[in-house]
Write a protein that holds these residues in place. Structure first.
Motif, short mmCIF file in Angstrom:
data_model
loop_
_atom_site.label_atom_id
_atom_site.label_comp_id
_atom_site.label_asym_id
_atom_site.label_seq_id
_atom_site.Cartn_x
_atom_site.Cartn_y
_atom_site.Cartn_z
N PRO A 94 47.34 49.10 36.20
CA PRO A 94 46.28 49.90 36.62
C PRO A 94 44.85 49.42 36.27
O PRO A 94 43.94 49.25 37.21
N VAL A 95 44.81 48.69 35.21
CA VAL A 95 43.45 48.35 34.80
C VAL A 95 43.20 46.98 35.68
O VAL A 95 42.29 46.93 36.23
N LEU A 96 44.06 45.93 35.70
CA LEU A 96 43.93 44.82 36.42
C LEU A 96 43.95 45.24 38.03
O LEU A 96 42.85 44.66 38.57
N ILE A 97 44.68 46.22 38.41
CA ILE A 97 44.20 46.59 39.77
C ILE A 97 42.96 47.25 40.17
O ILE A 97 42.32 46.75 40.99
N GLU A 98 42.56 48.11 39.33
CA GLU A 98 41.16 48.47 39.51
C GLU A 98 40.08 47.50 39.30
O GLU A 98 39.04 47.47 40.17
N ILE A 99 40.28 46.49 38.38
CA ILE A 99 39.33 45.25 38.25
C ILE A 99 39.14 44.48 39.74
O ILE A 99 38.25 44.28 40.13
N ALA A 100 40.38 44.07 40.12
CA ALA A 100 40.62 43.41 41.49
C ALA A 100 40.03 44.27 42.53
O ALA A 100 39.25 43.63 43.50
N LEU A 101 40.12 45.34 42.78
CA LEU A 101 39.86 46.16 43.75
C LEU A 101 38.02 46.27 43.65
O LEU A 101 37.37 46.14 44.68
N TRP A 102 37.69 46.66 42.40
CA TRP A 102 36.14 46.65 42.08
C TRP A 102 35.50 45.43 42.56
O TRP A 102 34.54 45.21 43.40
N SER A 103 36.22 44.16 42.12
CA SER A 103 35.76 42.95 42.38
C SER A 103 35.77 42.40 43.95
O SER A 103 34.80 41.81 44.53
N GLY A 104 36.77 42.88 44.56
CA GLY A 104 36.66 42.92 45.91
C GLY A 104 35.69 43.52 46.85
O GLY A 104 35.36 42.91 47.70
N ARG A 105 35.19 44.52 46.28
CA ARG A 105 34.25 45.43 46.87
C ARG A 105 32.81 44.67 46.53
O ARG A 105 31.82 44.61 47.32
N HIS A 106 32.65 43.98 45.38
CA HIS A 106 31.24 43.42 44.87
C HIS A 106 31.20 41.74 44.63
O HIS A 106 30.06 41.47 44.55
N ASN A 107 32.32 41.26 44.99
CA ASN A 107 32.18 39.52 44.65
C ASN A 107 31.46 38.99 45.85
O ASN A 107 32.16 39.20 47.03
#
Length: 137
Positions: A94-107
């Motif tokens: 879930p940590v990897l998933i949250e980081i990926a989702l956050w990055s998807g919104r902000h990268n």
């Protein structure tokens, strides 16, 4: 006489997590194992970011000592080792998933990889369950 403090004495859960996997390379090694299915030193070395051999060796030792990965002789090549995420390591899904989702919104990068994000957004619970089971998402 001063008492030595344990690395994790602050009690802060964020500080504990960062002490275990909070540097760039540790989390990318975990990602490559959880998402790309990397199991050997060579597969981890060939990752997208170009980790150096000495950093990879150091991070694998640290992650093994922390109980995030295991190391065993490769049954196909007795001179090599295979690495696997432990249950503790798979619990980082879930940590990897949250980081990926956050990055998807902000990268802002035009070349940001979206395939993994598409899989998560299509079936977040399934992606997490597959990562926890040691299957590719």
């Amino acid at each position: 006489m001063t008492q030595s403090r344990s690395k994790y004495d602050s009690g802060c859960p964020v500080a504990y997590a960062l002490d275990i996997f909070g540097d760039r390379w540790s989390l990318l090694v975990i990602r490559d194992m959880a998402v790309k299915g990397a199991r050997t030193y060579g597969e981890l070395l060939a990752g997208w970011e170009g980790i150096s051999t000495n950093i990879l060796a150091q991070r694998l030792k640290q992650l093994e000592a922390a109980g995030i990965v295991t190391k065993a002789k490769d049954p196909d090549n007795g001179r090599s080792y295979v690495y696997a995420l432990t249950e503790k390591g798979r619990d980082l899904a879930p940590v990897l998933i949250e980081i990926a989702l956050w990055s998807g919104r902000h990268n802002p990068a035009a070349h940001a990889m979206t395939g993994f994000l598409d899989k998560i957004e299509a079936d977040r619970q399934g992606a997490e369950a597959r990562m926890r089971a040691g299957e590719l998402p």
